[in-house]
Scaffold this motif. Sequence first.
Motif, PDB file in Angstrom:
ATOM      1  N   ASP A 280      40.907  51.198  36.301  1.00 32.30           N
ATOM      2  CA  ASP A 280      40.352  50.171  37.179  1.00 32.30           C
ATOM      3  C   ASP A 280      40.222  48.856  36.395  1.00 32.30           C
ATOM      4  OD1 ASP A 280      37.909  48.613  38.257  1.00 32.30           O
ATOM      5  OD2 ASP A 280      38.366  50.017  39.883  1.00 32.30           O
ATOM      6  N   VAL A 281      40.734  47.791  36.977  1.00 27.18           N
ATOM      7  CA  VAL A 281      40.724  46.499  36.292  1.00 27.18           C
ATOM      8  C   VAL A 281      39.296  46.034  35.996  1.00 27.18           C
ATOM      9  CG1 VAL A 281      41.306  44.051  36.520  1.00 27.18           C
ATOM     10  CG2 VAL A 281      42.959  45.786  37.203  1.00 27.18           C
ATOM     11  N   ASP A 282      38.366  46.309  36.909  1.00 27.25           N
ATOM     12  CA  ASP A 282      36.974  45.904  36.679  1.00 27.25           C
ATOM     13  C   ASP A 282      36.393  46.598  35.450  1.00 27.25           C
ATOM     14  OD1 ASP A 282      36.898  44.123  38.776  1.00 27.25           O
ATOM     15  OD2 ASP A 282      36.131  45.595  40.223  1.00 27.25           O
TER      16      ASP A 282
ATOM     17  N   ASP B  79      43.753  40.587  35.552  1.00 33.11           N
ATOM     18  CA  ASP B  79      44.055  41.084  36.908  1.00 33.11           C
ATOM     19  C   ASP B  79      45.544  41.301  37.133  1.00 33.11           C
ATOM     20  OD1 ASP B  79      41.447  41.220  38.209  1.00 33.11           O
ATOM     21  OD2 ASP B  79      41.383  39.053  37.947  1.00 33.11           O
TER      22      ASP B  79
ATOM     23  N   GLU C  34      44.990  37.039  31.669  1.00 36.05           N
ATOM     24  CA  GLU C  34      45.547  37.552  32.934  1.00 36.05           C
ATOM     25  C   GLU C  34      45.224  39.034  33.101  1.00 36.05           C
ATOM     26  OE1 GLU C  34      47.024  35.609  35.166  1.00 36.05           O
ATOM     27  OE2 GLU C  34      46.744  33.865  33.881  1.00 36.05           O
TER      28      GLU C  34
ATOM     29  N   LYS D 235      37.631  44.815  32.372  1.00 32.03           N
ATOM     30  CA  LYS D 235      36.860  43.579  32.149  1.00 32.03           C
ATOM     31  C   LYS D 235      35.506  43.886  31.511  1.00 32.03           C
ATOM     32  CE  LYS D 235      38.925  41.055  36.031  1.00 32.03           C
ATOM     33  NZ  LYS D 235      38.690  40.505  37.383  1.00 32.03           N
TER      34      LYS D 235
END
Length: 248
Positions: free
Chosen positions: A87-89, A124, A122, A92
């Motif tokens: 998951d990208v979140d 996301d 970048e 982060k």
Amino acid sequence: MNTTYKLLALDMDGTLLTNEHQISPETSSWIKRAQEHGIHVCLSTGRSFGNALPFGEQLGLATPMVTVNGSEIWRAPHDLYQRYLMDVDLIKKMYGIAAHYDTWFWAYAVDHLYNKENWTTEIDGQEWLKFGFHTEDDDVRHQILMELQDLGGLEITNSSPHNLEINPQGINKATGIAQVCSLLGLEVSQVIAVGDSMNDLAVIQKAGLGVAMGNAQQVVKDEADVVVASNDEDGIAEVIRKYIFAKE
């Protein structure tokens, strides 16, 4: 020859490779002998496909491969079977943790390896496979571990006592080797899994024979069925001699 085992699943760093990151002639010779007798040899590594492939080619392996701790399963070299993304979140948030503690970190995207020195803005726009932290400060590493556990949704292991490796929850070398078995028509009970670190623990526990290297972390030795010589003493050759070519 012991006909119980049909698949040899090998971790790379600290297991197949010496401390000089080489495959010794003795180990290479025994792996080739196993292949000649119909044993599938599968690299099962935290490395990316690109970092693992040259060693597979050196050994002449055409069988499936598990890379990035199970986030990728390859049916054959360059033939991707399955990929599990993070998951990208979560990426982060883990970057935020690394920045807060000012510790070394790295992250595998599908097409690139990023780290503290070349991080991307970048986030996301990438497909992420794994995140890692490295620090020799035990207290800092423990604090990072606590924060990671609070995040949830993560499979947390290591490939050395000084790092933490993070995959999507439920994705590890055991799930990867289970899919390799499915591709080859084998049972997990027919697998010998060999490793040295926490990212090997799940597959060592599930395999028909779980093997810890002599240089393995103690928890891995405690959970393994057998312990063999170290990676600098041809432990893999010992595995093949004793548990594949020994009589049943």
